[in-house]
Design a protein around this motif. Structure first.
Motif, mmCIF file in Angstrom:
data_model
loop_
_atom_site.group_PDB
_atom_site.id
_atom_site.type_symbol
_atom_site.label_atom_id
_atom_site.label_comp_id
_atom_site.label_asym_id
_atom_site.label_seq_id
_atom_site.Cartn_x
_atom_site.Cartn_y
_atom_site.Cartn_z
ATOM 1 N N ILE A 63 60.531 106.544 62.518
ATOM 2 C CA ILE A 63 59.738 105.452 61.938
ATOM 3 C C ILE A 63 60.032 105.307 60.443
ATOM 4 O O ILE A 63 60.067 106.303 59.715
ATOM 5 N N PRO A 64 60.272 104.067 59.975
ATOM 6 C CA PRO A 64 60.599 103.902 58.556
ATOM 7 C C PRO A 64 59.365 104.126 57.684
ATOM 8 O O PRO A 64 58.236 104.009 58.152
ATOM 9 N N PRO A 65 59.565 104.421 56.393
ATOM 10 C CA PRO A 65 58.439 104.614 55.495
ATOM 11 C C PRO A 65 57.566 103.367 55.421
ATOM 12 O O PRO A 65 58.066 102.246 55.428
ATOM 13 N N GLY A 66 56.276 103.578 55.360
ATOM 14 C CA GLY A 66 55.342 102.467 55.193
ATOM 15 C C GLY A 66 54.901 101.834 56.494
ATOM 16 O O GLY A 66 53.993 101.018 56.508
ATOM 17 N N ILE A 67 55.554 102.215 57.588
ATOM 18 C CA ILE A 67 55.148 101.676 58.888
ATOM 19 C C ILE A 67 54.404 102.785 59.622
ATOM 20 O O ILE A 67 54.864 103.934 59.644
ATOM 21 N N GLU A 68 53.310 102.430 60.202
ATOM 22 C CA GLU A 68 52.562 103.435 60.955
ATOM 23 C C GLU A 68 51.940 102.758 62.155
ATOM 24 O O GLU A 68 51.245 101.754 62.003
ATOM 25 N N THR A 69 52.177 103.311 63.323
ATOM 26 C CA THR A 69 51.535 102.742 64.511
ATOM 27 C C THR A 69 50.207 103.446 64.723
ATOM 28 O O THR A 69 49.977 104.552 64.210
ATOM 29 N N LEU A 70 49.350 102.824 65.500
ATOM 30 C CA LEU A 70 48.037 103.416 65.767
ATOM 31 C C LEU A 70 48.172 104.756 66.477
ATOM 32 O O LEU A 70 47.406 105.679 66.220
ATOM 33 N N SER A 71 49.160 104.865 67.358
ATOM 34 C CA SER A 71 49.336 106.127 68.093
ATOM 35 C C SER A 71 49.625 107.281 67.148
ATOM 36 O O SER A 71 49.072 108.367 67.289
ATOM 37 N N ILE A 72 50.502 107.022 66.189
ATOM 38 C CA ILE A 72 50.848 108.084 65.251
ATOM 39 C C ILE A 72 49.640 108.410 64.376
ATOM 40 O O ILE A 72 49.358 109.571 64.095
ATOM 41 N N ARG A 73 48.917 107.378 64.001
ATOM 42 C CA ARG A 73 47.739 107.589 63.155
ATOM 43 C C ARG A 73 46.712 108.458 63.887
ATOM 44 O O ARG A 73 46.199 109.431 63.340
ATOM 45 N N ILE A 74 46.461 108.106 65.146
ATOM 46 C CA ILE A 74 45.480 108.858 65.920
ATOM 47 C C ILE A 74 45.980 110.282 66.156
ATOM 48 O O ILE A 74 45.224 111.253 66.057
ATOM 49 N N PHE A 75 47.258 110.416 66.453
ATOM 50 C CA PHE A 75 47.839 111.727 66.719
ATOM 51 C C PHE A 75 47.676 112.630 65.499
ATOM 52 O O PHE A 75 47.346 113.812 65.634
ATOM 53 N N ASN A 76 47.884 112.080 64.312
ATOM 54 C CA ASN A 76 47.679 112.870 63.088
ATOM 55 C C ASN A 76 46.201 113.178 62.871
ATOM 56 O O ASN A 76 45.829 114.305 62.545
ATOM 57 N N LEU A 77 45.366 112.174 63.094
ATOM 58 C CA LEU A 77 43.920 112.359 62.867
ATOM 59 C C LEU A 77 43.330 113.407 63.810
ATOM 60 O O LEU A 77 42.384 114.105 63.459
ATOM 61 N N LEU A 78 43.907 113.510 65.015
ATOM 62 C CA LEU A 78 43.399 114.477 65.993
ATOM 63 C C LEU A 78 43.414 115.892 65.435
ATOM 64 O O LEU A 78 42.567 116.713 65.730
ATOM 65 N N HIS A 79 44.396 116.162 64.567
ATOM 66 C CA HIS A 79 44.511 117.511 64.020
ATOM 67 C C HIS A 79 43.428 117.800 62.997
ATOM 68 O O HIS A 79 43.105 118.958 62.755
ATOM 69 N N TYR A 80 42.891 116.754 62.369
ATOM 70 C CA TYR A 80 41.886 117.001 61.347
ATOM 71 C C TYR A 80 40.485 117.034 61.945
ATOM 72 O O TYR A 80 39.534 117.372 61.283
ATOM 73 N N GLY A 81 40.412 116.656 63.222
ATOM 74 C CA GLY A 81 39.190 116.913 63.972
ATOM 75 C C GLY A 81 38.021 116.009 63.731
ATOM 76 O O GLY A 81 36.957 116.264 64.255
ATOM 77 N N ASP A 82 38.153 114.951 62.910
ATOM 78 C CA ASP A 82 36.990 114.093 62.740
ATOM 79 C C ASP A 82 36.953 113.134 63.922
ATOM 80 O O ASP A 82 37.577 112.078 63.908
ATOM 81 N N LEU A 83 36.176 113.525 64.930
ATOM 82 C CA LEU A 83 36.214 112.790 66.195
ATOM 83 C C LEU A 83 35.691 111.376 66.079
ATOM 84 O O LEU A 83 36.121 110.497 66.842
#
Lengths: 518, 333
Positions: free
Chosen positions: A455-475
């Motif tokens: 994925i190029p810089p500055g582009i973020e899909t919702l899947s990647i965002r959620i996948f990253n957020l899952l690790h920080y645990g704020d459900l």
């Protein structure tokens, strides 16, 4: 005349060229690296545990999928089931919810129990992917000649009919479904990553991230490549010259004999629907306790939402058009009659997207390709390399159900091949186009492993965002963003379905399917 | 219908191509390994203040930092990144040694020990490597006080840590290699493996598994423990080795990439990240980072720099050690 004929195939040749450019370069890179292989290098890598876990995950997933989809298929594939459209819509839900969200929901349910491991991973993946063999089984059941059942009813009871007639007739569909589940499961990155399981795909990803060594990454993937090659060959044999997806879901088709009494069907259906389909959604929604968090999350994720919709929609549209052109050409030029060609065309689909992304980085990360590599087009290349073989096969199947006589009639009327394709074949491919568009759309939106790498810089899909957020645990934030993801999955297909419904009501329905007489 | 599809396709392609290219002079590309949930608001603040669009690449928990570092190395002939915001220091120094960074004269003061004397990188807002315990499973009087207790038989199968190949855990291993020597470190990890220490995908996963009671304690970072405590997890933080080698202190670092496509915008990002405002925001964010550039009181529950016995390491040495140590660690893990 020859020049005109040549011109009329230009668009197909262009589509075929796109197909070759997108799909086969990563495969060539894999082959080149394999040729540089040294046996001692593989032995030093330590693949026993990851390999064992991958096999457990994929096998468990396939078996559990069969246990869920076969009884459901026998319910939905029977004539007494009157609402085929309803089941299509409801059973899309497990495919819509990304697997890692389903995994997270079930993990949170067993919060105090140290649940995990490859078996659990396999079960989770089966809950996500079971609609695939289910649709195939229903397709197969709806092709069964009811006269066979009627004759058999004279001497056999219904269990004997099911075991001796029905299931043997649909075994290619069952086998195809199992192979597809196996391939999806063994190449899935997100769920083993969330569960912390050391399998081939997670080792491949983390190893490439640490060492950025292409050769070593491919050596790690060798067991998987061998399995995938074998399975794609098997898949090719099973679906060769067979119409493995039926686009005719009229209620008058289907088997007469069912193993369930009516009330048992209802109970079984409701339990399955609730447990498997609705549970991840309920578990997500219950985390959202305030509209304020929802509003803040929506605002923060708006950019990702926009990227997701635009990229996946345009990517799906572009790849669907390529699929239709190539699928038509492959079917009419009889590519699928050759087993080896079948396997070669399907092989890229069987490779994990992480491996494809590693090869794509190696090929396209050069100054002359910056217009591709530095833009979101690189994502379309990745998605195309993974999903085009499958969607081309599906469209070819659909084309095979259109009588050749229609095209011959067009040619006799002095239309060019392209005009025949455009004015006769394309209108009849409406359902097929919707199916592959939707399939590519769902798969690309949920795709994480390979997308993360390119994925190029500055582009973020919702899947990647959620996948990253899952690790920080704020459900709460995860749940709110997941709602946006589900919305992004539903919006385009709803739009297309509304258009199709309007067309149908206006009497312009051109999606009718003709069964090919053999 | 076909014309509508074609028009939609062309408009979408326009947005993908041209929309992506509009205003390239008003953008900057930042690779950051600090958790997205903390770094994103800071970068959005920069966008709001300056009007320069930030194209950020975040790293995922499983391959923290090292994934981005290797991406920068792979892109060195054609850099896409302008600024590298690392949540640790050793990998930044590795990049400097490989000639991937460009020096920049920061307008503020140089902090000894936390800024590069050659001005290739600058440190700010730090964390410590700490022990996290489950309060319900570990009695405070018998809680572990040193990372050496990882190999203590009474904690067999009860301890976890992140893979020592990535992020701050890799930095921690390199620091131990410097203090103990490589052989002792390798032996330590072998004994840890024999003691069934579990290696998991990231520091936040360590915290989560300890909080769930799957493990009694683990080794992680202050920000992970702090954010867990804020969320009500039954965990507690212990500064390890206060009577021994001390606790490893790891600052965030920021650096300009050599050959960056937007160097001027990159410099503005660096100035912004090294400002008092950013350090204050990071200390007050859910990560509870420890201020080191400015006199800002850390949040309650986070120790002050002066109150901790800090592990005495030379970060430049650690960068050299990392290349030797990582492959050996990998063969054990």
């Amino acid at each position: 005349m020859k020049r005109k004929r040549y011109k009329s195939w230009t668009i197909f040749l262009a589509a075929f060229t796109f197909f070759l450019i997108i799909v086969f370069p990563p495969v060539i890179v894999v082959i080149i690296e394999l040729l540089k292989l040294k046996a001692s290098s593989i032995l030093s890598i330590g693949l026993v545990e990851p390999y064992k876990n991958s096999l457990i995950i994929a096998s468990t997933s396939s078996l559990f999928s069969l246990m869920i989809s076969l009884p459901l298929g026998l319910i939905f594939g029977s004539r007494s089931f009157r609402h085929p459209y309803l089941f299509i819509v409801i059973l899309l839900i497990p495919l819509i919810v990304p697997p890692y969200l389903t995994a997270k929901s079930w993990i949170d349910l067993f919060v105090k129990t140290p649940i995990g491991g490859p078996l659990f991973c396999g079960v989770i993946l089966s809950l996500c992917y079971f609609p695939i063999p289910l649709y195939l089984i229903v397709s197969g059941l709806r092709r069964i000649d009811s006269e066979l059942e009627e004759s058999a009813l004279l001497i056999l009871n219904r269990w004997q009919i099911l075991t001796k007639i029905t299931i043997p007739l649909i075994y290619p569909y069952i086998a195809t479904g199992l192979i597809l589940i196996f391939l999806f499961s063994i190449t899935n990155y997100s769920v083993p990553s969330i569960l912390g399981i050391k399998c081939l795909i997670t080792k491949l990803y983390s190893d490439f991230s640490i060492f950025h060594n292409l050769s070593k990454s491919i050596w790690i993937a060798i067991p998987m490549i061998i399995i995938c090659l074998f399975l794609s060959y098997l898949l090719g044999i099973l679906i060769m010259e067979r119409e493995f997806i039926s686009f005719d879901i009229s209620p008058s088709k289907g088997i007469m004999v069912s193993i369930f009494e009516n009330h048992k069907k209802v109970v079984y259906g409701i339990v399955i629907i609730f447990l498997i389909i609705l549970f991840p959604l309920i578990s997500l929604f219950k985390e959202i306790t305030s509209l304020k968090i929802l509003a803040i999350t929506f605002k923060d994720s708006l950019r990702s939402f926009f990227h997701t919709i635009v990229l996946s929609t345009s990517g799906s549209l572009f790849l669907s058009i390529i699929s239709i052109c190539c699928g038509y050409m492959f079917q009419r030029k009889k590519f699928w009659k050759n087993r080896l060609l079948n396997a070669i065309i399907l092989f890229p689909f069987s490779l994990p997207s992480v491996l494809l992304a590693i090869c794509i980085t190696h090929i396209w990360n050069r100054a002359i390709f910056s217009i591709l590599y530095d833009t979101p087009l690189i994502l379309i290349i990745l998605w195309g390399s993974k999903y085009l073989p499958l969607t081309i096969r599906i469209i070819s199947d659909h084309v095979s159900q259109i009588p050749v006589e229609f095209e011959e009639a067009g040619l006799l009327s002095h239309l060019t091949q392209f005009k025949v394709f455009r004015h006769i074949v394309c209108p009849l491919l409406g359902s097929g186009f919707l199916l592959i568009f939707w399939l590519i759309y769902i798969l690309t939106i949920s795709e994480v492993g390979g997308t993360l790498l390119v994925i190029p810089p500055g582009i973020e899909t919702l899947s990647i965002r959620i996948f990253n957020l899952l690790h920080y645990g704020d459900l709460k934030v995860v749940a709110s963003t997941s709602i946006m993801l589900i919305l992004s999955l539903l919006i385009p297909i709803s739009f297309l379905l509304i258009l199709k419904t309007i067309q149908t009501l206006k009497g312009k329905d051109s999606g009718s399917i003709f069964r090919k007489d053999k | 219908m076909e014309k509508k599809c074609l028009s939609f396709l062309l408009i979408s392609l326009f947005f993908i191509f041209v929309g992506d290219g509009i205003g390239k002079e008003k953008e900057v590309v930042v690779y950051t390994s600090l958790d997205q949930i903390y770094s994103e608001p800071i970068l959005r603040g920069f966008e709001k203040e300056t009007g320069i669009k930030v194209r950020a690449v975040y790293d995922i928990e499983a391959t923290k930092t090292i994934g981005l570092v290797n991406r920068l190395i792979a892109e060195r002939k054609r850099p896409r990144c302008d600024v590298f915001w690392n949540n640790e220091i050793v990998n930044t120094i590795r990049l400097k040694k490989r000639g991937i960074l460009s020096p920049y004269n920061f307008k503020g003061n140089i902090i000894k020990g936390f800024d590069d004397p050659d001005r290739y990188w600058y440190g700010f807002a730090a964390r410590c490597r700490v022990i996290v315990i489950n309060k319900e499973k570990v009695v405070k009087s018998r809680s572990p006080r040193s990372i050496l207790e990882v190999i203590d038989k009474r904690w067999k199968k009860k301890v976890c840590m992140a893979y020592p190949l990535f992020g701050t855990t890799a930095t921690h291993m390199a620091a131990l290699a410097e203090i103990w020597g490589i052989d002792r470190l390798i032996n330590f990890l072998k004994l840890a493996k024999e003691n069934k220490v579990s290696f998991v995908d990231g520091n936040s996963v360590v915290r989560d598994k300890v909080a769930k009671g799957i493990y009694c304690w683990g080794i992680t970072d202050t920000d992970d423990v702090y954010s867990g405590i804020q969320r009500g997890m039954p965990i507690e933080m212990i500064m390890p080795d206060q009577d021994g080698i001390g606790t490893l202190f790891i600052p965030n670092t920021v650096s300009l990439i050599k050959g960056a496509p937007h160097p001027e915008n990159g410099k503005r990002v660096i100035e912004f990240l090294l400002s008092r405002q950013t350090e204050w925001r990071l200390s007050r964010s859910g990560s509870g980072q420890i201020p080191i550039r400015y006199k800002i009181e850390p949040v309650k529950g986070i120790p002050r720099l002066d109150d901790i016995k800090v592990m005495a390491v030379d970060f430049e040495n650690l960068a050299d050690l990392m290349d030797t140590v990582l492959p050996q660690i990998e063969s054990i893990i």
